[in-house]
Design a protein around this motif. Structure first.
Motif, PDB file in Angstrom:
ATOM      1  N   LEU A   4       0.846  -1.193   0.000  1.00  0.00           N
ATOM      2  CA  LEU A   4       0.000   0.000   0.000  1.00  0.00           C
ATOM      3  C   LEU A   4       0.882   1.243   0.000  1.00  0.00           C
ATOM      4  CD1 LEU A   4      -2.747  -0.940   2.612  1.00  0.00           C
ATOM      5  CD2 LEU A   4      -3.116  -0.487   0.193  1.00  0.00           C
ATOM      6  N   ASN A   5       0.557   2.182  -0.855  1.00  0.00           N
ATOM      7  CA  ASN A   5       1.353   3.415  -0.912  1.00  0.00           C
ATOM      8  C   ASN A   5       1.205   4.233   0.369  1.00  0.00           C
ATOM      9  OD1 ASN A   5       2.248   2.826  -3.496  1.00  0.00           O
ATOM     10  ND2 ASN A   5       0.485   3.842  -4.460  1.00  0.00           N
ATOM     11  N   ASN A   6      -0.014   4.240   0.922  1.00  0.00           N
ATOM     12  CA  ASN A   6      -0.277   5.032   2.117  1.00  0.00           C
ATOM     13  C   ASN A   6      -1.354   4.335   2.937  1.00  0.00           C
ATOM     14  OD1 ASN A   6      -0.945   6.958   4.043  1.00  0.00           O
ATOM     15  ND2 ASN A   6      -0.631   8.687   2.642  1.00  0.00           N
ATOM     16  N   ALA A   7      -0.912   3.565   3.928  1.00  0.00           N
ATOM     17  CA  ALA A   7      -1.858   2.795   4.727  1.00  0.00           C
ATOM     18  C   ALA A   7      -2.789   3.708   5.521  1.00  0.00           C
ATOM     19  CB  ALA A   7      -1.106   1.860   5.671  1.00  0.00           C
ATOM     20  N   VAL A   8      -2.288   4.853   5.965  1.00  0.00           N
ATOM     21  CA  VAL A   8      -3.115   5.782   6.734  1.00  0.00           C
ATOM     22  C   VAL A   8      -4.246   6.329   5.867  1.00  0.00           C
ATOM     23  CG1 VAL A   8      -3.150   7.968   7.982  1.00  0.00           C
ATOM     24  CG2 VAL A   8      -1.207   6.402   8.258  1.00  0.00           C
ATOM     25  N   ALA A   9      -3.916   6.740   4.641  1.00  0.00           N
ATOM     26  CA  ALA A   9      -4.944   7.248   3.725  1.00  0.00           C
ATOM     27  C   ALA A   9      -5.933   6.151   3.363  1.00  0.00           C
ATOM     28  CB  ALA A   9      -4.285   7.810   2.469  1.00  0.00           C
ATOM     29  N   PHE A  10      -5.434   4.916   3.227  1.00  0.00           N
ATOM     30  CA  PHE A  10      -6.324   3.796   2.910  1.00  0.00           C
ATOM     31  C   PHE A  10      -7.329   3.590   4.044  1.00  0.00           C
ATOM     32  CE2 PHE A  10      -7.486  -0.643   3.307  1.00  0.00           C
ATOM     33  CZ  PHE A  10      -7.946  -0.934   2.037  1.00  0.00           C
ATOM     34  N   LYS A  11      -6.860   3.599   5.281  1.00  0.00           N
ATOM     35  CA  LYS A  11      -7.762   3.436   6.425  1.00  0.00           C
ATOM     36  C   LYS A  11      -8.780   4.577   6.492  1.00  0.00           C
ATOM     37  CE  LYS A  11      -6.473   2.277  10.470  1.00  0.00           C
ATOM     38  NZ  LYS A  11      -5.787   2.200  11.788  1.00  0.00           N
ATOM     39  N   GLN A  12      -8.315   5.777   6.200  1.00  0.00           N
ATOM     40  CA  GLN A  12      -9.226   6.912   6.232  1.00  0.00           C
ATOM     41  C   GLN A  12     -10.333   6.764   5.187  1.00  0.00           C
ATOM     42  OE1 GLN A  12      -9.575   9.177   8.361  1.00  0.00           O
ATOM     43  NE2 GLN A  12     -10.986  10.597   7.351  1.00  0.00           N
ATOM     44  N   GLY A  13      -9.955   6.270   4.009  1.00  0.00           N
ATOM     45  CA  GLY A  13     -10.955   6.045   2.968  1.00  0.00           C
ATOM     46  C   GLY A  13     -11.982   5.009   3.371  1.00  0.00           C
ATOM     47  N   ARG A  14     -11.514   3.903   3.986  1.00  0.00           N
ATOM     48  CA  ARG A  14     -12.455   2.865   4.425  1.00  0.00           C
ATOM     49  C   ARG A  14     -13.302   3.355   5.600  1.00  0.00           C
ATOM     50  NH1 ARG A  14      -9.758   2.124   0.933  1.00  0.00           N
ATOM     51  NH2 ARG A  14     -11.609   3.059   0.005  1.00  0.00           N
ATOM     52  N   ARG A  15     -12.708   4.206   6.454  1.00  0.00           N
ATOM     53  CA  ARG A  15     -13.457   4.759   7.579  1.00  0.00           C
ATOM     54  C   ARG A  15     -14.593   5.653   7.068  1.00  0.00           C
ATOM     55  NH1 ARG A  15      -9.585   7.105   9.679  1.00  0.00           N
ATOM     56  NH2 ARG A  15      -8.922   5.510  11.160  1.00  0.00           N
ATOM     57  N   GLU A  16     -14.288   6.472   6.085  1.00  0.00           N
ATOM     58  CA  GLU A  16     -15.309   7.363   5.530  1.00  0.00           C
ATOM     59  C   GLU A  16     -16.401   6.569   4.817  1.00  0.00           C
ATOM     60  OE1 GLU A  16     -13.158  10.143   3.160  1.00  0.00           O
ATOM     61  OE2 GLU A  16     -12.500  11.319   4.886  1.00  0.00           O
ATOM     62  N   GLU A  17     -16.017   5.472   4.173  1.00  0.00           N
ATOM     63  CA  GLU A  17     -17.020   4.598   3.567  1.00  0.00           C
ATOM     64  C   GLU A  17     -17.960   4.042   4.635  1.00  0.00           C
ATOM     65  OE1 GLU A  17     -15.230   1.473   1.371  1.00  0.00           O
ATOM     66  OE2 GLU A  17     -14.858   2.699  -0.408  1.00  0.00           O
ATOM     67  N   ALA A  18     -17.385   3.654   5.777  1.00  0.00           N
ATOM     68  CA  ALA A  18     -18.216   3.115   6.856  1.00  0.00           C
ATOM     69  C   ALA A  18     -19.208   4.163   7.354  1.00  0.00           C
ATOM     70  CB  ALA A  18     -17.325   2.634   8.009  1.00  0.00           C
ATOM     71  N   TYR A  19     -18.743   5.403   7.517  1.00  0.00           N
ATOM     72  CA  TYR A  19     -19.649   6.458   7.972  1.00  0.00           C
ATOM     73  C   TYR A  19     -20.721   6.770   6.930  1.00  0.00           C
ATOM     74  CZ  TYR A  19     -17.348   7.766  12.321  1.00  0.00           C
ATOM     75  OH  TYR A  19     -16.877   7.777  13.608  1.00  0.00           O
ATOM     76  N   GLU A  20     -20.381   6.597   5.664  1.00  0.00           N
ATOM     77  CA  GLU A  20     -21.360   6.871   4.603  1.00  0.00           C
ATOM     78  C   GLU A  20     -22.378   5.754   4.452  1.00  0.00           C
ATOM     79  OE1 GLU A  20     -21.701   7.006  -0.260  1.00  0.00           O
ATOM     80  OE2 GLU A  20     -19.740   6.727   0.687  1.00  0.00           O
ATOM     81  N   LEU A  21     -21.922   4.506   4.521  1.00  0.00           N
ATOM     82  CA  LEU A  21     -22.746   3.387   4.078  1.00  0.00           C
ATOM     83  C   LEU A  21     -23.290   2.514   5.207  1.00  0.00           C
ATOM     84  CD1 LEU A  21     -20.593   2.306   0.990  1.00  0.00           C
ATOM     85  CD2 LEU A  21     -22.697   3.656   0.999  1.00  0.00           C
ATOM     86  N   ALA A  22     -22.810   2.671   6.425  1.00  0.00           N
ATOM     87  CA  ALA A  22     -23.388   1.903   7.531  1.00  0.00           C
ATOM     88  C   ALA A  22     -24.833   2.330   7.749  1.00  0.00           C
ATOM     89  CB  ALA A  22     -22.566   2.106   8.804  1.00  0.00           C
ATOM     90  N   ASN A  23     -25.612   1.460   8.380  1.00  0.00           N
ATOM     91  CA  ASN A  23     -27.022   1.766   8.619  1.00  0.00           C
ATOM     92  C   ASN A  23     -27.207   3.031   9.450  1.00  0.00           C
ATOM     93  OD1 ASN A  23     -28.076  -0.319   7.139  1.00  0.00           O
ATOM     94  ND2 ASN A  23     -28.139  -1.739   8.859  1.00  0.00           N
ATOM     95  N   SER A  24     -26.268   3.276  10.334  1.00  0.00           N
ATOM     96  CA  SER A  24     -26.282   4.504  11.126  1.00  0.00           C
ATOM     97  C   SER A  24     -24.850   4.790  11.556  1.00  0.00           C
ATOM     98  CB  SER A  24     -27.199   4.351  12.355  1.00  0.00           C
ATOM     99  OG  SER A  24     -26.603   3.483  13.307  1.00  0.00           O
ATOM    100  N   LYS A  25     -24.653   5.897  12.254  1.00  0.00           N
ATOM    101  CA  LYS A  25     -23.315   6.256  12.716  1.00  0.00           C
ATOM    102  C   LYS A  25     -23.043   5.739  14.124  1.00  0.00           C
ATOM    103  CE  LYS A  25     -22.624  10.299   9.770  1.00  0.00           C
ATOM    104  NZ  LYS A  25     -23.762  10.021   8.890  1.00  0.00           N
TER     105      LYS A  25
END
Length: 258
Positions: free
Chosen positions: A120-141
């Motif tokens: 991975l070029n940037n593991a921190v950025a990758f985690k941030q992207g997956r975290r934002e996906e979770a906040y967007e797509l989870a049933n609730s926050k």
């Protein structure tokens, strides 16, 4: 001669009035029954409510993705990553379970890429992207829903990136096309969130259709009420005509008796 003619005329008139009364009674029955039926239809329509959609957030399995990979179906997916404006309220204690699932994803992907001398070029950025996906797509926050989404994605990554057949297939195609690893990686990352988005879109479409159906049924219910009211008014009017005919016949009999 005149008496016979008068008697014949009276009989014909009585026959006509009898036939008229018969048809009036039929009309009364039809009007009353019709008013009841249309009033019932109006009540059904006025109480219509949208059906509840219960299929949101179905598990996204890796089997279909792996099967697509075997058949070399070329799919391009895009994703819209939301902003992270709402993250400030999350304490480290609160997001710890979420971070654990994100770390699982990073570990699984890093292990997979290492087999191809990549990382991975940037593991921190990758985690941030997956975290934002979770906040967007989870049933609730809520923490439970955020962790559930991240865990589902981590399980998906485990199934795909640790599948021996998938590893062999990707390795074979990388030898034929050096850019295939990047294409496969992007496609795999997009598959899980795209399926969740598709489920959410299906829910929104279903709810919009239900709202439209309810509006139409309630509008039609108003029409049924008008029709029922009209038929009941016809019932009252015909009843009045029948009463007047009955009064007229009684008066005629009394006049003839005198």
């Amino acid at each position: 001669m005149s008496v016979n003619s008068k008697t014949l005329s009276t009989k014909i008139e009585e026959i006509f009035l009898g036939i008229l009364r018969f048809f009036i009674l039929i009309t009364l029955g039809i009007s009353l029954v019709g008013a009841g039926i249309f009033a019932y239809q109006g009540m059904k329509g006025s109480t219509a409510r949208p059906l509840e959609y219960t299929s949101l957030q179905q598990p996204v399995t890796a089997d279909a993705f792996i099967e697509d990979l075997k058949h070399d179906e070329q799919e391009k997916s895009t994703k819209d990553v939301p902003s992270a404006d709402e993250r400030s309220e999350s304490s480290s204690k609160r997001v710890k379970p979420l971070e654990m699932q994100l770390d699982r994803q990073v570990a699984t992907i890093s292990e997979f890429l290492s087999t191809y001398d990549s990382s991975l070029n940037n593991a921190v950025a990758f985690k941030q992207g997956r975290r934002e996906e979770a906040y967007e797509l989870a049933n609730s926050k809520s923490e439970v829903d955020l962790v559930a989404y991240a865990k589902g994605q981590a399980d998906f990554f485990d199934k795909v990136f640790k599948d021996k057949n998938t590893i062999a297939t990707v390795r074979q195609r990388v030898t034929q096309n050096s850019e295939y690893l990047g294409e496969f990686f992007k496609k795999t990352l997009a598959y899980y969130p795209d399926n969740i988005r598709a489920q959410r879109k299906a829910k929104e479409d279903f709810e919009a259709e239900e709202r439209q159906r309810v509006i139409q049924e309630q509008a039609q219910a108003t029409m049924w009420y008008y029709v029922a009211g009209g038929m009941f008014a016809a019932f009252l009017l015909v009843s009045l005509v029948l009463v007047l005919i009955k009064i007229e016949r009684n008066l005629r009999v009394r006049t003839q008796g005198v």
